[in-house]
Design a protein around this motif. Structure first.
Motif, mmCIF file in Angstrom:
data_model
loop_
_atom_site.group_PDB
_atom_site.id
_atom_site.type_symbol
_atom_site.label_atom_id
_atom_site.label_comp_id
_atom_site.label_asym_id
_atom_site.label_seq_id
_atom_site.Cartn_x
_atom_site.Cartn_y
_atom_site.Cartn_z
ATOM 1 N N PHE A 1 0.831 -1.207 0.000
ATOM 2 C CA PHE A 1 0.000 0.000 0.000
ATOM 3 C C PHE A 1 0.863 1.254 0.000
ATOM 4 N N TYR A 2 1.770 1.376 0.974
ATOM 5 C CA TYR A 2 2.687 2.500 0.999
ATOM 6 C C TYR A 2 3.962 2.227 0.204
ATOM 7 N N GLY A 3 4.173 0.966 -0.160
ATOM 8 C CA GLY A 3 5.265 0.643 -1.073
ATOM 9 C C GLY A 3 6.631 0.484 -0.438
ATOM 10 N N TYR A 4 6.738 -0.387 0.590
ATOM 11 C CA TYR A 4 8.029 -0.600 1.238
ATOM 12 C C TYR A 4 8.227 -2.054 1.642
ATOM 13 N N VAL A 5 9.490 -2.460 1.675
ATOM 14 C CA VAL A 5 9.919 -3.677 2.357
ATOM 15 C C VAL A 5 11.018 -3.268 3.327
ATOM 16 N N THR A 6 11.243 -4.088 4.358
ATOM 17 C CA THR A 6 12.288 -3.777 5.337
ATOM 18 C C THR A 6 13.488 -4.693 5.103
ATOM 19 N N THR A 7 14.679 -4.115 5.137
ATOM 20 C CA THR A 7 15.900 -4.864 4.841
ATOM 21 C C THR A 7 16.992 -4.528 5.846
ATOM 22 N N ASP A 8 17.968 -5.460 5.975
ATOM 23 C CA ASP A 8 19.146 -5.168 6.784
ATOM 24 C C ASP A 8 20.205 -4.523 5.893
ATOM 25 N N LEU A 9 21.388 -4.312 6.450
ATOM 26 C CA LEU A 9 22.437 -3.618 5.694
ATOM 27 C C LEU A 9 22.959 -4.448 4.523
ATOM 28 N N ASN A 10 22.647 -5.740 4.527
ATOM 29 C CA ASN A 10 23.054 -6.603 3.412
ATOM 30 C C ASN A 10 21.970 -6.703 2.340
ATOM 31 N N GLY A 11 20.862 -5.986 2.557
ATOM 32 C CA GLY A 11 19.786 -6.014 1.577
ATOM 33 C C GLY A 11 18.845 -7.182 1.719
ATOM 34 N N GLU A 12 18.957 -7.967 2.803
ATOM 35 C CA GLU A 12 18.085 -9.116 3.021
ATOM 36 C C GLU A 12 16.824 -8.672 3.736
ATOM 37 N N LEU A 13 15.685 -9.176 3.297
ATOM 38 C CA LEU A 13 14.417 -8.802 3.905
ATOM 39 C C LEU A 13 14.357 -9.269 5.359
ATOM 40 N N ILE A 14 13.789 -8.420 6.235
ATOM 41 C CA ILE A 14 13.786 -8.707 7.661
ATOM 42 C C ILE A 14 12.421 -8.467 8.287
ATOM 43 N N HIS A 15 12.281 -8.941 9.515
ATOM 44 C CA HIS A 15 11.065 -8.790 10.327
ATOM 45 C C HIS A 15 10.911 -7.320 10.746
ATOM 46 N N PRO A 16 9.668 -6.821 10.895
ATOM 47 C CA PRO A 16 9.491 -5.416 11.301
ATOM 48 C C PRO A 16 10.083 -5.097 12.671
ATOM 49 N N HIS A 17 10.099 -6.061 13.594
ATOM 50 C CA HIS A 17 10.737 -5.810 14.893
ATOM 51 C C HIS A 17 12.233 -5.555 14.722
ATOM 52 N N ASP A 18 12.854 -6.311 13.809
ATOM 53 C CA ASP A 18 14.276 -6.091 13.538
ATOM 54 C C ASP A 18 14.502 -4.724 12.914
ATOM 55 N N ALA A 19 13.576 -4.327 12.042
ATOM 56 C CA ALA A 19 13.675 -3.000 11.416
ATOM 57 C C ALA A 19 13.573 -1.904 12.472
ATOM 58 N N LYS A 20 12.649 -2.068 13.401
ATOM 59 C CA LYS A 20 12.485 -1.085 14.472
ATOM 60 C C LYS A 20 13.747 -1.009 15.326
ATOM 61 N N ASN A 21 14.335 -2.164 15.643
ATOM 62 C CA ASN A 21 15.559 -2.180 16.452
ATOM 63 C C ASN A 21 16.706 -1.477 15.743
ATOM 64 N N LEU A 22 16.823 -1.688 14.439
ATOM 65 C CA LEU A 22 17.891 -1.037 13.678
ATOM 66 C C LEU A 22 17.729 0.481 13.717
ATOM 67 N N ILE A 23 16.484 0.956 13.529
ATOM 68 C CA ILE A 23 16.233 2.396 13.563
ATOM 69 C C ILE A 23 16.546 2.956 14.953
ATOM 70 N N GLU A 24 16.117 2.254 16.001
ATOM 71 C CA GLU A 24 16.359 2.721 17.370
ATOM 72 C C GLU A 24 17.843 2.734 17.714
ATOM 73 N N ASN A 25 18.616 1.880 17.049
ATOM 74 C CA ASN A 25 20.060 1.818 17.300
ATOM 75 C C ASN A 25 20.852 2.762 16.406
ATOM 76 N N GLY A 26 20.142 3.601 15.640
ATOM 77 C CA GLY A 26 20.823 4.657 14.906
ATOM 78 C C GLY A 26 20.966 4.468 13.414
ATOM 79 N N ASP A 27 20.466 3.357 12.855
ATOM 80 C CA ASP A 27 20.554 3.178 11.405
ATOM 81 C C ASP A 27 19.637 4.183 10.696
#
Length: 356
Positions: free
Chosen positions: A163-189
């Motif tokens: 709908f909004y047009g996004y997937v969540t990925t780690d620094l290697n470009g691998e798709l990840i869980h939204p909780h992992d995405a939230k943790n990465l953002i909270e840790n400064g990514d």
């Protein structure tokens, strides 16, 4: 003679009911087969995009999600007749042989809101062997749903938003869980390193508030917590008495306590549990747009009720818990909620005698 008429009416009603069920089964089979055919066409189009066909599960999911994102039209389901009846013909209370599969209507229509886009994606991904569940998300400013997709070869759950047009990925470009995405953002990514757009029209505004996000899969409890801001001598007014709820919704959003205090009962998901906390002694007076009914009073503690007005008095540290799943359906309104016309929150300055 009278007995014969009763017998005739009974037999006629029975025959008509059987014919109606048979007719619906034919319609259900036809529209499902057509949706399957359209899903195959969407997959073929998605895989033909670019210079090479997708190979990995990640690539396949992204390709199909991108195809849907580029074609799906954002439109109020209340203006689309088929989507207005979707909740009745796909309801879990129906026997499985009568129930239309989730995503069939959306695959035909390619219109609606975020949950409709997720159902379409889920239906099409199922053709490729991917299981999924709707992922509900709430921030201080709004709510949204996307899809949590399981990659079977790796037993990995990933967030995909058609709908909004996004997937969540780690620094290697691998798709990840939204909780992992939230943790990465909270840790400064950086946001751009975690949320990968599916197209030029991708809209990041909702996910920019991911730090305040509450998340839960469809069918699981989603607890939404908010603490009332400090209240001085002047009461806080959410909305005005005008028979409408939109001003209550927007005022709560502006306070940063999520918008979802503008109804009593169940409006969105029965898994929602809404918790409103008080950091000081307060009196909360909520005026509904209609007379209060027992079926929509799902809170602990219960309010005192006077017509359309609900009143709670809380001490510092106390809270009101609204369990949306307890709401009863009103046959008169054909829903299980009553909107809130206005809420007034007043600092009482003293410990209340009011108890649960």
């Amino acid at each position: 003679m009278f007995k014969k008429l009763i017998k005739f009416a009974f037999i006629s009603g029975f025959v008509l009911a059987i014919l109606g069920i048979l007719g619906w089964l034919i319609v259900k089979s036809t529209v499902t087969a057509q949706a399957d055919k359209k899903a195959s066409a969407v997959i073929a189009s998605a895989y033909s995009y670019g210079q090479s066909s997708p190979v990995s599960d990640d690539q396949k999911v992204i390709a199909i999600a991108r195809e849907i994102f580029n074609s799906f039209q954002h439109k109020d389901p209340a203006t689309i007749p088929l989507l207005k009846v979707r909740g009745y013909i796909t309801n879990d209370r129906l026997p499985s042989f009568l129930r239309l599969g989730d995503g069939v209507i959306e695959t035909h229509m390619e219109q609606g809101y975020c949950d409709n886009a997720s159902r379409m994606l889920a239906f099409i991904l199922k053709q490729e062997g991917f299981s999924s569940v709707q992922r509900n998300m709430v921030t201080n400013s709004g709510g949204h749903s996307a899809l949590l997709v399981t990659l079977p070869n790796e037993d990995r759950d990933i967030l995909v938003d058609p709908f909004y047009g996004y997937v969540t990925t780690d620094l290697n470009g691998e798709l990840i869980h939204p909780h992992d995405a939230k943790n990465l953002i909270e840790n400064g990514d950086a946001f751009e390193d975690v949320f990968t757009p599916l197209g030029e029209a991708s809209d990041p505004r909702f996910y920019k508030d991911i730090r305040s996000m509450f998340m839960g899969a469809e069918g699981q409890t989603l607890t939404i917590e908010a603490t009332l801001p400090h209240i001085g001598n002047n009461p806080i007014h959410l909305g005005k008495i005008d028979g409408k709820y939109n001003d209550v919704k927007s005022a709560a959003s502006q306070l940063g306590i999520t918008p979802y205090w503008y109804y009593m009962g169940h409006k969105y998901n029965r898994e929602w549990v809404r918790v409103l906390k008080a950091s000081q002694p307060v009196k909360i007076v909520m005026t509904l747009t209609e007379q209060a009914e027992d079926g929509i009073l799902t809170s602990t503690p219960k309010p005192s009720v006077d017509g359309q007005t609900l009143t709670w008095e809380l001490n510092a540290g106390e809270e009101i818990t609204f369990r949306d799943g307890l709401a009863k359906i009103s046959l008169k309104r054909m829903n299980s909620y009553i909107p809130v016309d206005q809420t007034i929150i007043t600092f009482t300055g003293v410990a209340s005698k009011y108890r649960r």
